[in-house]
Write a protein that holds these residues in place. Structure first.
Motif, PDB file in Angstrom:
ATOM      1  N   UNK A 186       0.811  -1.221   0.000  1.00  0.00           N
ATOM      2  CA  UNK A 186       0.000   0.000   0.000  1.00  0.00           C
ATOM      3  C   UNK A 186       0.841   1.265   0.000  1.00  0.00           C
ATOM      4  N   UNK A 187       2.107   1.153   0.348  1.00  0.00           N
ATOM      5  CA  UNK A 187       2.948   2.337   0.491  1.00  0.00           C
ATOM      6  C   UNK A 187       2.844   2.978   1.862  1.00  0.00           C
ATOM      7  N   UNK A 188       1.965   2.452   2.712  1.00  0.00           N
ATOM      8  CA  UNK A 188       1.757   3.037   4.038  1.00  0.00           C
ATOM      9  C   UNK A 188       3.003   2.923   4.909  1.00  0.00           C
ATOM     10  N   UNK A 189       3.669   1.771   4.865  1.00  0.00           N
ATOM     11  CA  UNK A 189       4.867   1.579   5.687  1.00  0.00           C
ATOM     12  C   UNK A 189       5.957   2.550   5.269  1.00  0.00           C
ATOM     13  N   UNK A 190       6.141   2.743   3.961  1.00  0.00           N
ATOM     14  CA  UNK A 190       7.149   3.675   3.476  1.00  0.00           C
ATOM     15  C   UNK A 190       6.771   5.101   3.867  1.00  0.00           C
ATOM     16  N   UNK A 191       5.517   5.463   3.701  1.00  0.00           N
ATOM     17  CA  UNK A 191       5.066   6.802   4.086  1.00  0.00           C
ATOM     18  C   UNK A 191       5.292   7.077   5.561  1.00  0.00           C
ATOM     19  N   UNK A 192       5.022   6.085   6.396  1.00  0.00           N
ATOM     20  CA  UNK A 192       5.178   6.254   7.844  1.00  0.00           C
ATOM     21  C   UNK A 192       6.636   6.453   8.226  1.00  0.00           C
ATOM     22  N   UNK A 193       7.545   5.687   7.631  1.00  0.00           N
ATOM     23  CA  UNK A 193       8.957   5.835   7.998  1.00  0.00           C
ATOM     24  C   UNK A 193       9.522   7.142   7.456  1.00  0.00           C
ATOM     25  N   UNK A 194       9.054   7.585   6.298  1.00  0.00           N
ATOM     26  CA  UNK A 194       9.508   8.876   5.771  1.00  0.00           C
ATOM     27  C   UNK A 194       9.095   9.991   6.723  1.00  0.00           C
ATOM     28  N   UNK A 204      11.749  -1.598  11.755  1.00  0.00           N
ATOM     29  CA  UNK A 204      11.800  -2.868  12.479  1.00  0.00           C
ATOM     30  C   UNK A 204      13.208  -3.053  12.996  1.00  0.00           C
ATOM     31  N   UNK A 205      13.710  -4.267  12.861  1.00  0.00           N
ATOM     32  CA  UNK A 205      15.087  -4.531  13.261  1.00  0.00           C
ATOM     33  C   UNK A 205      16.034  -3.918  12.233  1.00  0.00           C
ATOM     34  N   UNK A 206      17.228  -3.614  12.666  1.00  0.00           N
ATOM     35  CA  UNK A 206      18.206  -3.045  11.754  1.00  0.00           C
ATOM     36  C   UNK A 206      19.400  -2.534  12.513  1.00  0.00           C
ATOM     37  N   UNK A 207      20.240  -1.778  11.827  1.00  0.00           N
ATOM     38  CA  UNK A 207      21.459  -1.272  12.434  1.00  0.00           C
ATOM     39  C   UNK A 207      21.787   0.096  11.857  1.00  0.00           C
ATOM     40  N   UNK A 208      22.402   0.914  12.680  1.00  0.00           N
ATOM     41  CA  UNK A 208      22.937   2.197  12.253  1.00  0.00           C
ATOM     42  C   UNK A 208      24.440   2.127  12.495  1.00  0.00           C
ATOM     43  N   UNK A 209      25.213   2.202  11.421  1.00  0.00           N
ATOM     44  CA  UNK A 209      26.670   2.219  11.553  1.00  0.00           C
ATOM     45  C   UNK A 209      27.111   3.667  11.699  1.00  0.00           C
ATOM     46  N   UNK A 210      27.957   3.945  12.684  1.00  0.00           N
ATOM     47  CA  UNK A 210      28.497   5.279  12.928  1.00  0.00           C
ATOM     48  C   UNK A 210      29.966   5.235  12.553  1.00  0.00           C
ATOM     49  N   UNK A 211      30.359   6.075  11.583  1.00  0.00           N
ATOM     50  CA  UNK A 211      31.751   6.040  11.136  1.00  0.00           C
ATOM     51  C   UNK A 211      32.279   7.458  10.942  1.00  0.00           C
TER      52      UNK A 211
END
Length: 116
Positions: A18-26, A101-108
């Motif tokens: 539906x595009x709802x998940x993408x819209x919400x994260x944006x 959801x799950x994921x990672x943020x790399x800080x460099x």
């Protein structure tokens, strides 16, 4: 000091049809950008990994590959370039980056040009 925050998530999280998940994260990323204010120097989301092309060099020979080279559950989905006084401050900002959801943020840390 400049830091690159790279965002790794499973792209399937956003494929709800539906595009709802993408819209919400944006929306969440827009709020995050406002929250960190002047610390944000640049940032962008990326098109799906299926649109990527990798140029690989092995023993001086270059080959092209469709998609990302590594097979992983998580894909590079976007980035923020930030300014922070030190690594601890950069990590504090990275902890606020929204994930669906799950994921990672790399800080460099970003290398400064010689002499600067």
């Amino acid at each position: 000091m400049k830091y690159l925050l790279t965002i790794y998530e499973n792209e399937a999280t956003y494929n709800d049809g539906t595009g709802a998940a993408m819209g919400a994260i944006i929306e969440r990323h827009m709020a995050f950008s406002q929250d960190i204010g002047a610390a944000m120097l640049n940032g962008a989301g990326l098109q799906p990994a299926s649109t990527a092309t990798t140029v690989r060099t092995d023993a001086g020979k270059q080959t092209l590959h469709d998609g990302p080279f590594a097979e992983t559950r998580e894909q590079l989905g976007g980035f923020y370039m930030i300014e922070a006084p030190d690594l601890d401050a950069a990590i504090a900002i990275a902890r606020k980056v929204p994930l669906a959801g799950d994921g990672a943020i790399e800080v460099r840390p970003v290398m400064a040009p010689p002499g600067m």
